[in-house]
Write a protein that holds these residues in place. Structure first.
Motif, short mmCIF file in Angstrom:
data_model
loop_
_atom_site.label_atom_id
_atom_site.label_comp_id
_atom_site.label_asym_id
_atom_site.label_seq_id
_atom_site.Cartn_x
_atom_site.Cartn_y
_atom_site.Cartn_z
N TRP A 1 35.33 37.74 29.72
CA TRP A 1 35.75 37.91 31.13
C TRP A 1 35.17 39.19 31.71
O TRP A 1 35.28 40.25 31.11
CB TRP A 1 37.27 37.92 31.23
CG TRP A 1 37.81 38.08 32.61
CD1 TRP A 1 37.53 37.31 33.70
CD2 TRP A 1 38.70 39.10 33.08
NE1 TRP A 1 38.20 37.77 34.81
CE2 TRP A 1 38.93 38.86 34.46
CE3 TRP A 1 39.34 40.18 32.45
CZ2 TRP A 1 39.77 39.67 35.22
CZ3 TRP A 1 40.18 40.98 33.22
CH2 TRP A 1 40.39 40.72 34.59
N HIS A 2 34.53 39.10 32.88
CA HIS A 2 33.94 40.26 33.55
C HIS A 2 33.01 41.03 32.62
O HIS A 2 32.96 42.27 32.66
CB HIS A 2 35.03 41.19 34.10
CG HIS A 2 35.69 40.63 35.33
ND1 HIS A 2 36.67 41.28 36.04
CD2 HIS A 2 35.49 39.46 36.00
CE1 HIS A 2 37.04 40.54 37.08
NE2 HIS A 2 36.34 39.43 37.07
N ASP B 1 33.12 32.80 35.90
CA ASP B 1 33.84 33.48 36.97
C ASP B 1 33.00 33.55 38.24
O ASP B 1 32.34 34.55 38.52
CB ASP B 1 34.23 34.89 36.51
CG ASP B 1 35.32 35.49 37.38
OD1 ASP B 1 35.73 34.84 38.36
OD2 ASP B 1 35.73 36.62 37.09
N GLU C 1 36.43 36.99 46.61
CA GLU C 1 37.66 36.95 45.78
C GLU C 1 37.75 38.23 44.95
O GLU C 1 38.82 38.80 44.76
CB GLU C 1 37.63 35.73 44.86
CG GLU C 1 38.92 35.52 44.03
CD GLU C 1 38.88 36.17 42.66
OE1 GLU C 1 39.95 36.33 42.06
OE2 GLU C 1 37.80 36.55 42.18
N GLU C 2 36.60 38.66 44.46
CA GLU C 2 36.58 39.80 43.53
C GLU C 2 36.78 41.13 44.27
O GLU C 2 36.38 41.27 45.43
CB GLU C 2 35.23 39.84 42.80
CG GLU C 2 34.92 38.61 41.97
CD GLU C 2 35.75 38.54 40.68
OE1 GLU C 2 36.59 39.44 40.45
OE2 GLU C 2 35.53 37.58 39.92
ZN LIG Z 1 36.65 37.64 38.29
#
Ligand SMILES: [Zn+2]
Length: 313
Positions: free
Chosen positions: A277-278, A135, A167-168
């Protein structure tokens, strides 16, 4: 869908041109007529992914992201790409932050623009060290390798490679706290009267997952999603590009809302129950050169298809 015919029609005239003229033109014009077409190198892209991770956590406004940006700029320039910076200040829940999109504009034979984009920032986490191999690093690495190919050859379409900052979400995902770079760029391009030049946008995000499964994003433009997924199927990647629906909020949304055709290629199924994810587990070990290469091949062939599509005059 029409197969890419523009190359064949150009190759047809070759036997009439003396060989020496071809050889003389090869160096200055990028030489795509005589040199073998460069191919997407998944290992080289994976080396970029690892290099980006080595900068550490890279949230917007951080020194690590600034260093990563300088390094990416150098890599692009070594590939013959001309890099523009698009610095701006973003109002975020933790105050104003400096952000900067990187934009590579590759002139083509036609003014119609096909944009390939991704983000290079990573999400800010206080409790653990988040390095964003998938990511953040995978999309940036993918664009760097595409630059090595596209900046060195003559392309029928004008191609823009865009590396989005911000983006985040800085805190929690919301319309105001997310997609800072893409929202800024849409605003700027529409003010400059350039937005209408973009006829197609292919967004890549989290495409490094070793278990690659990209689902069809319902927020993407159907004809463009059909084109890319059709190309993936043709190349034998139906398992990685699945015909299952999903709906993703990502950097393509500001463009779609502004009337630009866009498709998001994202694998939001990262580890068992999306556990990586994350999380601190978004590491190099869970990514693979093969996934980067599959997406790279599909994107490059999709650009060829776009060049043959009447929507990109
Ligand atoms: Zn992300």
């Amino acid at each position: 869908m029409k197969p890419p015919k523009e190359v064949t029609s150009r190759v047809r005239v070759l036997p009439m041109i003396p060989l020496l003229v071809l050889l003389a033109g090869a160096g200055s014009a990028g030489g795509w007529r005589s040199a073998p077409a460069p191919v997407f190198d998944g290992n080289r892209a994976f080396a970029d992914l690892k290099r980006l991770v080595a900068f550490g956590p890279r949230p917007s406004g951080s020194q690590a992201l600034e260093q990563a940006r300088a390094w990416m700029r150098g890599e692009l320039e070594r590939s013959g790409c001309r890099v523009e910076e698009d610095p701006f200040r973003a109002e975020t829940p933790i105050g104003e932050l400096p952000m900067d999109n990187l934009i590579v504009k590759i002139p083509g034979e036609r003014p119609a623009v096909a944009m390939v984009a991704g983000h290079y920032d990573t999400k800010r986490f206080d409790g653990y060290r988040f390095v964003g191999a998938n990511d953040g690093a995978s999309s940036a690495a993918e664009l760097l390798e595409l630059g090595r190919i596209l900046c060195r050859r003559q392309n029928p379409l004008t191609i823009w490679l865009v590396f989005f900052d911000g983006e985040e979400a800085v805190r929690e995902w919301s319309p105001a706290d997310s997609l800072y770079g893409s929202r800024h760029l849409v605003r700027k391009l529409s003010e400059d009267g350039e937005l209408a030049r973009i006829k197609a946008m292919i967004l890549v995000d989290m495409i490094g997952d070793a278990q690659l499964d990209i689902r069809r994003d319902q927020n993407s433009t159907p004809w463009l999603a059909n084109l890319v997924f059709g190309e993936a199927r043709r190349q034998g990647y139906a398992r990685q590009f699945r015909d299952e629906p999903t709906a993703i909020d990502d950097d393509h949304i500001p463009f779609v809302n502004a009337g630009v055709s866009a498709v998001d290629l994202i694998d939001l199924d990262y580890g068992p129950a999306n556990r990586y994810w994350h999380s601190a587990e978004d590491t190099v070990a869970h990514c693979s050169p093969r996934s980067l290469a599959i997406v790279g091949r599909v994107v490059l062939a999709s650009l060829d298809r776009l060049a043959a599509d009447p929507r990109l005059p």
